[in-house]
Design a protein around this motif. Sequence first.
Motif, PDB file in Angstrom:
ATOM      1  N   ARG A 122      -6.347 -15.453  13.613  1.00 54.38           N
ATOM      2  CA  ARG A 122      -5.857 -15.292  14.401  1.00 54.38           C
ATOM      3  C   ARG A 122      -4.599 -14.173  14.566  1.00 54.38           C
ATOM      4  O   ARG A 122      -4.603 -13.723  13.597  1.00 54.38           O
ATOM      5  N   ALA A 123      -4.617 -14.592  15.903  1.00 58.33           N
ATOM      6  CA  ALA A 123      -3.524 -13.290  16.001  1.00 58.33           C
ATOM      7  C   ALA A 123      -2.415 -14.410  16.235  1.00 58.33           C
ATOM      8  O   ALA A 123      -2.321 -15.051  16.640  1.00 58.33           O
ATOM      9  N   ALA A 124      -0.772 -13.349  15.959  1.00 61.01           N
ATOM     10  CA  ALA A 124       0.444 -14.288  16.211  1.00 61.01           C
ATOM     11  C   ALA A 124       1.872 -13.778  16.344  1.00 61.01           C
ATOM     12  O   ALA A 124       1.257 -12.240  15.704  1.00 61.01           O
ATOM     13  N   ALA A 125       2.449 -13.662  16.424  1.00 60.03           N
ATOM     14  CA  ALA A 125       3.758 -12.608  16.770  1.00 60.03           C
ATOM     15  C   ALA A 125       4.660 -13.512  15.384  1.00 60.03           C
ATOM     16  O   ALA A 125       4.729 -13.927  14.993  1.00 60.03           O
ATOM     17  N   ALA A 126       5.332 -11.697  14.039  1.00 57.25           N
ATOM     18  CA  ALA A 126       5.658 -11.924  13.420  1.00 57.25           C
ATOM     19  C   ALA A 126       6.896 -13.079  13.352  1.00 57.25           C
ATOM     20  O   ALA A 126       7.639 -12.657  14.340  1.00 57.25           O
ATOM     21  N   ASP A 127       6.985 -13.846  12.974  1.00 59.17           N
ATOM     22  CA  ASP A 127       8.534 -14.837  12.796  1.00 59.17           C
ATOM     23  C   ASP A 127       9.397 -14.012  12.464  1.00 59.17           C
ATOM     24  O   ASP A 127       9.270 -12.737  11.209  1.00 59.17           O
ATOM     25  N   SER A 128      10.627 -13.930  12.136  1.00 60.98           N
ATOM     26  CA  SER A 128      12.408 -12.890  11.677  1.00 60.98           C
ATOM     27  C   SER A 128      11.932 -12.817  10.148  1.00 60.98           C
ATOM     28  O   SER A 128      11.789 -12.238   9.395  1.00 60.98           O
ATOM     29  N   GLU A 129      11.636 -13.769   9.168  1.00 60.29           N
ATOM     30  CA  GLU A 129      11.478 -13.576   7.496  1.00 60.29           C
ATOM     31  C   GLU A 129      10.158 -12.760   7.445  1.00 60.29           C
ATOM     32  O   GLU A 129      10.162 -11.817   6.806  1.00 60.29           O
ATOM     33  N   THR A 130       8.836 -13.270   8.030  1.00 60.55           N
ATOM     34  CA  THR A 130       7.753 -12.119   7.931  1.00 60.55           C
ATOM     35  C   THR A 130       7.299 -10.680   8.309  1.00 60.55           C
ATOM     36  O   THR A 130       7.782  -9.639   7.608  1.00 60.55           O
ATOM     37  N   ALA A 131       8.541 -10.597   9.623  1.00 65.67           N
ATOM     38  CA  ALA A 131       8.631  -9.440   9.763  1.00 65.67           C
ATOM     39  C   ALA A 131       9.839  -8.927   9.303  1.00 65.67           C
ATOM     40  O   ALA A 131       9.332  -7.748   8.716  1.00 65.67           O
ATOM     41  N   ALA A 132      10.384  -9.556   8.514  1.00 65.49           N
ATOM     42  CA  ALA A 132      11.600  -8.574   7.130  1.00 65.49           C
ATOM     43  C   ALA A 132      10.584  -8.265   6.038  1.00 65.49           C
ATOM     44  O   ALA A 132      10.448  -7.374   5.598  1.00 65.49           O
ATOM     45  N   ASP A 133       9.849  -9.168   5.549  1.00 65.52           N
ATOM     46  CA  ASP A 133       9.098  -8.233   4.326  1.00 65.52           C
ATOM     47  C   ASP A 133       7.950  -7.293   5.216  1.00 65.52           C
ATOM     48  O   ASP A 133       8.268  -6.932   3.677  1.00 65.52           O
ATOM     49  N   LEU A 134       7.626  -7.466   6.199  1.00 66.32           N
ATOM     50  CA  LEU A 134       6.955  -6.563   5.990  1.00 66.32           C
ATOM     51  C   LEU A 134       7.273  -5.347   6.485  1.00 66.32           C
ATOM     52  O   LEU A 134       6.742  -4.224   7.454  1.00 66.32           O
ATOM     53  N   GLY A 135       8.743  -5.349   6.905  1.00 66.96           N
ATOM     54  CA  GLY A 135       9.429  -4.335   7.848  1.00 66.96           C
ATOM     55  C   GLY A 135       9.035  -3.742   9.426  1.00 66.96           C
ATOM     56  O   GLY A 135       8.950  -3.043   9.499  1.00 66.96           O
ATOM     57  N   LEU A 136       8.687  -5.388  10.150  1.00 67.84           N
ATOM     58  CA  LEU A 136       8.622  -4.793  11.516  1.00 67.84           C
ATOM     59  C   LEU A 136       9.460  -5.676  12.067  1.00 67.84           C
ATOM     60  O   LEU A 136      10.318  -6.212  11.725  1.00 67.84           O
ATOM     61  N   ALA A 137       9.325  -4.953  13.552  1.00 67.26           N
ATOM     62  CA  ALA A 137      10.396  -5.976  14.639  1.00 67.26           C
ATOM     63  C   ALA A 137       9.940  -7.090  14.696  1.00 67.26           C
ATOM     64  O   ALA A 137       8.860  -7.840  14.230  1.00 67.26           O
ATOM     65  N   SER A 138      11.015  -8.425  14.786  1.00 63.85           N
ATOM     66  CA  SER A 138      10.650  -9.442  15.109  1.00 63.85           C
ATOM     67  C   SER A 138       9.644  -9.943  15.990  1.00 63.85           C
ATOM     68  O   SER A 138      10.158  -9.092  16.750  1.00 63.85           O
ATOM     69  N   GLY A 139       9.122 -10.419  16.175  1.00 63.42           N
ATOM     70  CA  GLY A 139       7.925 -10.939  17.321  1.00 63.42           C
ATOM     71  C   GLY A 139       6.807  -9.506  17.003  1.00 63.42           C
ATOM     72  O   GLY A 139       5.979 -10.335  18.123  1.00 63.42           O
ATOM     73  N   ALA A 179       0.537  -0.967   0.427  1.00 64.81           N
ATOM     74  CA  ALA A 179       0.506  -0.141  -0.645  1.00 64.81           C
ATOM     75  C   ALA A 179       0.910   1.113  -0.460  1.00 64.81           C
ATOM     76  O   ALA A 179       1.763   1.462   0.894  1.00 64.81           O
ATOM     77  N   GLY A 180       1.512   1.804  -1.261  1.00 55.08           N
ATOM     78  CA  GLY A 180       1.870   3.266  -1.323  1.00 55.08           C
ATOM     79  C   GLY A 180       3.464   2.163  -1.304  1.00 55.08           C
ATOM     80  O   GLY A 180       3.426   0.941  -2.091  1.00 55.08           O
ATOM     81  N   VAL A 181       4.429   2.860  -1.008  1.00 54.28           N
ATOM     82  CA  VAL A 181       5.353   2.861  -0.131  1.00 54.28           C
ATOM     83  C   VAL A 181       6.058   1.629   0.723  1.00 54.28           C
ATOM     84  O   VAL A 181       6.639   0.861   0.601  1.00 54.28           O
ATOM     85  N   ARG A 182       5.031   0.961   1.576  1.00 50.58           N
ATOM     86  CA  ARG A 182       5.193   0.359   2.872  1.00 50.58           C
ATOM     87  C   ARG A 182       4.263  -1.228   2.450  1.00 50.58           C
ATOM     88  O   ARG A 182       3.410  -1.204   1.577  1.00 50.58           O
ATOM     89  N   PRO A 183       5.180  -2.021   2.802  1.00 50.96           N
ATOM     90  CA  PRO A 183       4.388  -3.575   2.902  1.00 50.96           C
ATOM     91  C   PRO A 183       3.080  -4.016   3.577  1.00 50.96           C
ATOM     92  O   PRO A 183       3.185  -3.023   4.171  1.00 50.96           O
ATOM     93  N   PHE A 184       2.109  -3.912   2.513  1.00 55.85           N
ATOM     94  CA  PHE A 184       1.008  -3.947   3.713  1.00 55.85           C
ATOM     95  C   PHE A 184       0.685  -5.725   4.268  1.00 55.85           C
ATOM     96  O   PHE A 184       0.128  -5.963   5.068  1.00 55.85           O
TER      97      PHE A 184
END
Lengths: 254, 254
Positions: free
Chosen positions: A197-214, A149-154
């Motif tokens: 459901r909800a979950a903590a982002a694993d490191s790979e997904t976090a990287a893809d989405l530009g989030l902190a791991s967890g 969405a725009g420049v950020r991963p959605f």
Amino acid sequence: MPDSIAEVVEEPVGVDASTSLYQRILNDIRDRIVSGEWEPGYRIPFEHELTAEYDCSRMTVNKALSQLAKSGLIERRRRSGSFVRRPQSQAAVLEIHDIRIEVEALGLPYRYELMAQTKRRATTVDRERLGPGPSVAGQVLALQCLHYAGVRPFCVEDRLISLAAVPEAADQEFLKSAPGPWLIGQVPWSAAEHVIRAAAADSETAADLGLASGAPCLIIERRTWSAERPVTHVRFTYPANAHAVVARFTPSDS
Amino acid sequence: MPDSIAEVVEEPVGVDASTSLYQRILNDIRDRIVSGEWEPGYRIPFEHELTAEYDCSRMTVNKALSQLAKSGLIERRRRSGSFVRRPQSQAAVLEIHDIRIEVEALGLPYRYELMAQTKRRATTVDRERLGPGPSVAGQVLALQCLHYAGVRPFCVEDRLISLAAVPEAADQEFLKSAPGPWLIGQVPWSAAEHVIRAAAADSETAADLGLASGAPCLIIERRTWSAERPVTHVRFTYPANAHAVVARFTPSDS
DNA sequence: GTTCCTGATATGTATATACATAATCGCGGT
DNA sequence: ACCGCGATTATGTATATACATATCAGGAAC
């Protein structure tokens, strides 16, 4: 073959005598809508036309159309006829949602990116992901995509497609457009199951989405069947603040 | 107060002339089911009895009952009659779920604890939480509860009840049993809205649930209306690994 | 006592018919 | 050109009727 049973039935072929007429009419129309043959806005034949086509009374046609209207697939207007409705935000969770539309509704430019595409023989894990049903044996297509969405991963999309159910998918290159909308146009789906459901982002997904791991994420998984046969499994992972699922409900229609 | 508006309406009370007969029959029966007056297993009056009660043809009654059957609220058996079905896992998200049942389905002992109970005049925030509708003006009851599965906290409940819609709630002590099941028995709800999302636990919630602050949680919020009037808003917060929402769907029944 | 048949019963589907209602079209008048 | 009004049309609801089908209860036959 030239024999007893054959002579009793005189139907054209493929007609299930066990379902009632109005149910057959309903299914016919529904299939044409979900397959995309009749697009949103298309005017469904008038009751008196269907009456002629199926050689039955108007009440029978009316019953089928009224139910389709009640379930939200079509809209009926007096004096004008019945029209295919555009997929409403209606039942929300249940809706096969289109991420492009979701993003554009936020007023942001949409971009899609294919990260990986693998063709392989279905593993046990793949078969579990696709869910119960016959002929899951064959090959599958595994896709990882990223929606912006725009420049950020959605959101991250992780999808499995059964090539037994959708052989055409093998020849597709999902470089420019996402597999979701293509699949909807390809296969008329007849059932879907959602898990949210909800979950903590694993490191790979976090990287893809530009989030902190967890970081907290919302995960929506969907399995789709076409005539009892598994078609696809998809997992969307959203950053917690990016998305929510909304469902409105009135017991038995309203 | 003794004035213009009051005089326009002359209905016996509560009867909406605009809805059709079969719709009224459908609503009447549905209300008795969702209110619990007719429990699962209860035999609904035969078509010919309803025909007599509403003074109409069997077709009209049949239309109402058929729709209730299609939407899964009742089950119809030839020669035996129609029966209230026990709440299936059917519409899943949409279902008003009971946490006790959810916990016991996991094989764990259920325990409930009231953390706080406040009665106050509705603030602007309260009114927003309850959602659009008339007569939200009055007093509200705010509750914080904790549901346990075994010794561990299972979910936090944060609830707001409109005393305008449920005056009886003012006299209730929710010490032993949760407000949810009680409310369902009290008010026949006619519409519900669910929002499902993920979020990081704030410090307070984290403490209640025994989590680290910032841990991912699944949040399910529900608003409920009874006849267009807001009744309650409730927010359930689950640890990410404790819960998922499942919804199965077939376009227009099947 | 068990099996089988038969009739009664409630629901399931379909029909022809009727009238109500909403929306639209086209005609006629100003 | 504009307005209004009636005719037309498609859907919405309700009725009486008919026959099909699943199922149960009770009795007859073995």
